[in-house]
Design a protein around this motif. Structure first.
Motif, PDB file in Angstrom:
ATOM      1  N   GLY A 283       0.812  -1.198   0.000  1.00  0.00           N
ATOM      2  CA  GLY A 283       0.000   0.000   0.000  1.00  0.00           C
ATOM      3  C   GLY A 283       0.851   1.256   0.000  1.00  0.00           C
ATOM      4  N   VAL A 284       0.380   2.284  -0.655  1.00  0.00           N
ATOM      5  CA  VAL A 284       1.074   3.573  -0.714  1.00  0.00           C
ATOM      6  C   VAL A 284       0.237   4.671  -0.061  1.00  0.00           C
ATOM      7  CG1 VAL A 284       2.004   5.369  -2.224  1.00  0.00           C
ATOM      8  CG2 VAL A 284       2.368   2.942  -2.778  1.00  0.00           C
TER       9      VAL A 284
ATOM     10  N   THR B 140      -0.993   6.190   6.643  1.00  0.00           N
ATOM     11  CA  THR B 140       0.386   5.873   6.304  1.00  0.00           C
ATOM     12  C   THR B 140       0.377   4.642   5.403  1.00  0.00           C
ATOM     13  OG1 THR B 140       0.690   4.369   8.168  1.00  0.00           O
ATOM     14  CG2 THR B 140       1.146   6.723   8.564  1.00  0.00           C
ATOM     15  N   PRO B 141       1.485   4.328   4.727  1.00  0.00           N
ATOM     16  CA  PRO B 141       1.530   3.101   3.932  1.00  0.00           C
ATOM     17  C   PRO B 141       1.212   1.857   4.764  1.00  0.00           C
ATOM     18  CG  PRO B 141       3.348   4.522   3.323  1.00  0.00           C
ATOM     19  CD  PRO B 141       2.696   5.157   4.524  1.00  0.00           C
ATOM     20  N   GLU B 142       1.711   1.819   5.999  1.00  0.00           N
ATOM     21  CA  GLU B 142       1.450   0.671   6.869  1.00  0.00           C
ATOM     22  C   GLU B 142      -0.040   0.568   7.192  1.00  0.00           C
ATOM     23  OE1 GLU B 142       5.538   1.803   6.882  1.00  0.00           O
ATOM     24  OE2 GLU B 142       3.778   3.000   7.442  1.00  0.00           O
ATOM     25  N   GLN B 143      -0.681   1.697   7.373  1.00  0.00           N
ATOM     26  CA  GLN B 143      -2.118   1.699   7.655  1.00  0.00           C
ATOM     27  C   GLN B 143      -2.927   1.289   6.424  1.00  0.00           C
ATOM     28  OE1 GLN B 143      -2.366   5.741   9.131  1.00  0.00           O
ATOM     29  NE2 GLN B 143      -2.560   5.044  11.258  1.00  0.00           N
ATOM     30  N   VAL B 144      -2.441   1.629   5.242  1.00  0.00           N
ATOM     31  CA  VAL B 144      -3.109   1.181   4.018  1.00  0.00           C
ATOM     32  C   VAL B 144      -3.030  -0.337   3.923  1.00  0.00           C
ATOM     33  CG1 VAL B 144      -3.143   1.275   1.496  1.00  0.00           C
ATOM     34  CG2 VAL B 144      -2.684   3.352   2.806  1.00  0.00           C
ATOM     35  N   ASP B 145      -1.863  -0.903   4.204  1.00  0.00           N
ATOM     36  CA  ASP B 145      -1.724  -2.362   4.190  1.00  0.00           C
ATOM     37  C   ASP B 145      -2.640  -3.010   5.223  1.00  0.00           C
ATOM     38  OD1 ASP B 145       0.108  -2.777   2.102  1.00  0.00           O
ATOM     39  OD2 ASP B 145       1.827  -2.343   3.388  1.00  0.00           O
ATOM     40  N   SER B 146      -2.752  -2.404   6.389  1.00  0.00           N
ATOM     41  CA  SER B 146      -3.643  -2.931   7.422  1.00  0.00           C
ATOM     42  C   SER B 146      -5.100  -2.855   6.973  1.00  0.00           C
ATOM     43  CB  SER B 146      -3.464  -2.156   8.732  1.00  0.00           C
ATOM     44  OG  SER B 146      -2.172  -2.354   9.264  1.00  0.00           O
ATOM     45  N   TYR B 147      -5.432  -1.788   6.259  1.00  0.00           N
ATOM     46  CA  TYR B 147      -6.782  -1.645   5.720  1.00  0.00           C
ATOM     47  C   TYR B 147      -7.068  -2.755   4.710  1.00  0.00           C
ATOM     48  CZ  TYR B 147     -10.846   0.513   3.492  1.00  0.00           C
ATOM     49  OH  TYR B 147     -12.104   0.749   2.983  1.00  0.00           O
ATOM     50  N   TYR B 148      -6.103  -3.034   3.828  1.00  0.00           N
ATOM     51  CA  TYR B 148      -6.267  -4.143   2.882  1.00  0.00           C
ATOM     52  C   TYR B 148      -6.546  -5.442   3.639  1.00  0.00           C
ATOM     53  CZ  TYR B 148      -3.989  -1.260  -0.782  1.00  0.00           C
ATOM     54  OH  TYR B 148      -3.656  -0.282  -1.690  1.00  0.00           O
ATOM     55  N   ALA B 149      -5.762  -5.705   4.675  1.00  0.00           N
ATOM     56  CA  ALA B 149      -5.894  -6.955   5.430  1.00  0.00           C
ATOM     57  C   ALA B 149      -7.272  -7.069   6.066  1.00  0.00           C
ATOM     58  CB  ALA B 149      -4.801  -7.040   6.499  1.00  0.00           C
ATOM     59  N   LEU B 150      -7.767  -5.968   6.634  1.00  0.00           N
ATOM     60  CA  LEU B 150      -9.083  -5.983   7.266  1.00  0.00           C
ATOM     61  C   LEU B 150     -10.187  -6.182   6.226  1.00  0.00           C
ATOM     62  CD1 LEU B 150     -10.863  -5.644   9.754  1.00  0.00           C
ATOM     63  CD2 LEU B 150     -10.791  -3.161   9.385  1.00  0.00           C
TER      64      LEU B 150
ATOM     65  N   GLN C 121     -19.147  -1.060  -0.561  1.00  0.00           N
ATOM     66  CA  GLN C 121     -18.490   0.064  -1.227  1.00  0.00           C
ATOM     67  C   GLN C 121     -17.153  -0.374  -1.795  1.00  0.00           C
ATOM     68  OE1 GLN C 121     -18.066   2.971   1.878  1.00  0.00           O
ATOM     69  NE2 GLN C 121     -16.579   1.786   3.018  1.00  0.00           N
ATOM     70  N   THR C 122     -16.723   0.340  -2.782  1.00  0.00           N
ATOM     71  CA  THR C 122     -15.364   0.170  -3.270  1.00  0.00           C
ATOM     72  C   THR C 122     -14.534   1.313  -2.701  1.00  0.00           C
ATOM     73  OG1 THR C 122     -13.969  -0.214  -5.223  1.00  0.00           O
ATOM     74  CG2 THR C 122     -15.684   1.483  -5.414  1.00  0.00           C
ATOM     75  N   TRP C 123     -13.273   1.311  -3.001  1.00  0.00           N
ATOM     76  CA  TRP C 123     -12.378   2.371  -2.538  1.00  0.00           C
ATOM     77  C   TRP C 123     -11.235   2.472  -3.522  1.00  0.00           C
ATOM     78  CZ3 TRP C 123      -8.628  -1.269  -1.819  1.00  0.00           C
ATOM     79  CH2 TRP C 123      -9.018  -2.504  -1.253  1.00  0.00           C
ATOM     80  N   ASN C 124     -10.597   3.628  -3.501  1.00  0.00           N
ATOM     81  CA  ASN C 124      -9.470   3.876  -4.396  1.00  0.00           C
ATOM     82  C   ASN C 124      -8.219   4.167  -3.574  1.00  0.00           C
ATOM     83  OD1 ASN C 124     -10.860   3.858  -7.081  1.00  0.00           O
ATOM     84  ND2 ASN C 124     -12.024   5.492  -6.118  1.00  0.00           N
ATOM     85  N   THR C 125      -7.182   3.403  -3.827  1.00  0.00           N
ATOM     86  CA  THR C 125      -5.901   3.591  -3.162  1.00  0.00           C
ATOM     87  C   THR C 125      -4.807   3.559  -4.224  1.00  0.00           C
ATOM     88  OG1 THR C 125      -5.466   1.220  -2.832  1.00  0.00           O
ATOM     89  CG2 THR C 125      -6.753   2.347  -1.123  1.00  0.00           C
ATOM     90  N   ILE C 126      -3.603   3.872  -3.811  1.00  0.00           N
ATOM     91  CA  ILE C 126      -2.439   3.695  -4.681  1.00  0.00           C
ATOM     92  C   ILE C 126      -1.601   2.574  -4.101  1.00  0.00           C
ATOM     93  CG2 ILE C 126      -0.357   4.736  -5.643  1.00  0.00           C
ATOM     94  CD1 ILE C 126      -2.932   5.852  -6.808  1.00  0.00           C
ATOM     95  N   SER C 127      -1.239   1.610  -4.958  1.00  0.00           N
ATOM     96  CA  SER C 127      -0.378   0.490  -4.570  1.00  0.00           C
ATOM     97  C   SER C 127       0.857   0.483  -5.456  1.00  0.00           C
ATOM     98  CB  SER C 127      -1.122  -0.840  -4.723  1.00  0.00           C
ATOM     99  OG  SER C 127      -2.313  -0.852  -3.983  1.00  0.00           O
ATOM    100  N   ALA C 128       1.897  -0.213  -4.979  1.00  0.00           N
ATOM    101  CA  ALA C 128       3.151  -0.302  -5.729  1.00  0.00           C
ATOM    102  C   ALA C 128       3.706  -1.716  -5.601  1.00  0.00           C
ATOM    103  CB  ALA C 128       4.160   0.712  -5.189  1.00  0.00           C
TER     104      ALA C 128
END
Length: 330
Positions: A121-122, A302-312, A254-261
């Motif tokens: 996650g970015v 933060t990027p770490e929080q985006v990754d945590s959001y993906y996991a949840l 719902q969907t959501w929009n994030t940036i990933s790398a």
């Protein structure tokens, strides 16, 4: 002896020399050339609209051009593979949505690429609930009336969506599961806007469309909204009840929009992107623009929080998607 020492010195230096291009790339990024921003859907869809809004603001901040590439093949899986296997140098990014980063994990067997380990996650951009829409001349005044008619004759109804397994499809499948209707015909389209076109023309009975793209049709009275799949009403669609208010308690989709790398992208590049995108998205101007499109701008992550959001999201939705029985091959 001198020759052997020279060879030994060269051998010892080689591993360090091999690291120089990546280090140099990280320190000078993004001066090496344009950035590819891959969107896992066709033009005009929710993620595409948001990507282009973001790019317009992000290019001058980074001082580099950003090329948006659309690839909705295989419910966005080809785009996800593209970014997952790209060089982790900050020059290839993905607009990551619920369809690509969550639903596809449940849909594809086998999964072509391990999404959970090949992407990181970015930044978070926005969240986009679904709006359940029916033709403007539908005989149903509300969700209760529509539900009663569907249950009386399921095979006489058709609902449309974007590609199989995307949020527009899963929302419709979940709705039918919740009301206990079997036999309703599902028609997937290459792009969700195409389903909306057929709904407006009266060739479909209902669609779940992202609020960001549905708002134009709703405000233009081209369709009739039955409800929005958000926890609370959206200010931009204040007259549209939530699905819970309309009679389906707890229905949130719902969907959501994030940036990933790519997973190996250097931390300094990821943090630079995170800082710049958060500044843009959290600005009054961008927040106002995204909220006017009936989307939700959450607090910066933060990027770490985006990754945590993906996991949840995966923990919550993968069982739901599997429960609908929807599957895809490669």
């Amino acid at each position: 002896m001198i020759h052997r020492r020279a060879l030994l010195g060269s051998a010892l230096a080689a591993p360090f020399i091999s690291l120089l291009p990546r280090a140099a790339c990280a320190s000078t990024w993004p001066s090496a050339g344009p950035i590819r921003l891959v969107v896992a859907q066709g033009g005009g869809g929710n993620a595409d609209v948001v990507a282009r809004i973001l790019v317009e603001a992000l290019e001058p901040v980074l001082g580099q051009s950003i090329v948006v590439e659309n690839n909705g093949t295989a419910s966005g899986m080809r785009a996800t593979e593209d970014v997952s296997t790209a060089a982790p140098d900050g020059y290839t990014l993905l607009v990551g949505t619920s369809s690509q980063l969550v639903h596809n994990i449940a849909l594809f067997d086998p999964l072509p690429v391990d999404i959970e380990t090949t992407l990181r996650g970015v930044a978070m951009i926005n969240k986009v609930p679904m709006v359940m829409c029916v033709p403007k001349d539908s005989p149903d005044a509300d969700l209760a009336a529509l539900t009663a008619r569907i249950l009386a004759n399921p095979s006489g109804f058709q609902f449309g969506s974007g590609p199989a397994g995307t949020t527009t499809h899963i929302s419709g499948a979940l709705f039918l599961q919740r009301i206990g209707a079997e036999g309703v015909v599902h028609i997937p389209y290459p792009r969700s806007p195409e389903a909306m076109v057929d709904l407006v023309a009266g060739r479909l009975n209902f669609v779940f469309d992202p609020s960001l793209t549905a708002i134009g049709q709703v405000q233009g009275d081209a369709v009739r909204p039955m409800g929005v799949s958000a926890p609370v009403r959206l200010p931009a669609l204040a007259d549209v009840p939530t699905m819970a208010e309309a009679g389906l308690p707890g229905f949130v989709s719902q969907t959501w929009n994030t940036i990933s790398a790519p997973a190996g992208t250097p931390d300094d590049i990821v943090m630079t992107l995170n800082d710049r995108i958060n500044e843009i998205v959290q600005s009054d101007a961008m927040r106002s623009q995204l909220e006017s499109l009936a989307s939700i701008v959450p607090p910066a992550k933060t990027p770490e929080q985006v990754d945590s959001y993906y996991a949840l999201q995966r923990e919550t939705w993968i069982p739901v998607v599997r429960g609908t029985g929807v599957r895809r091959d490669g």
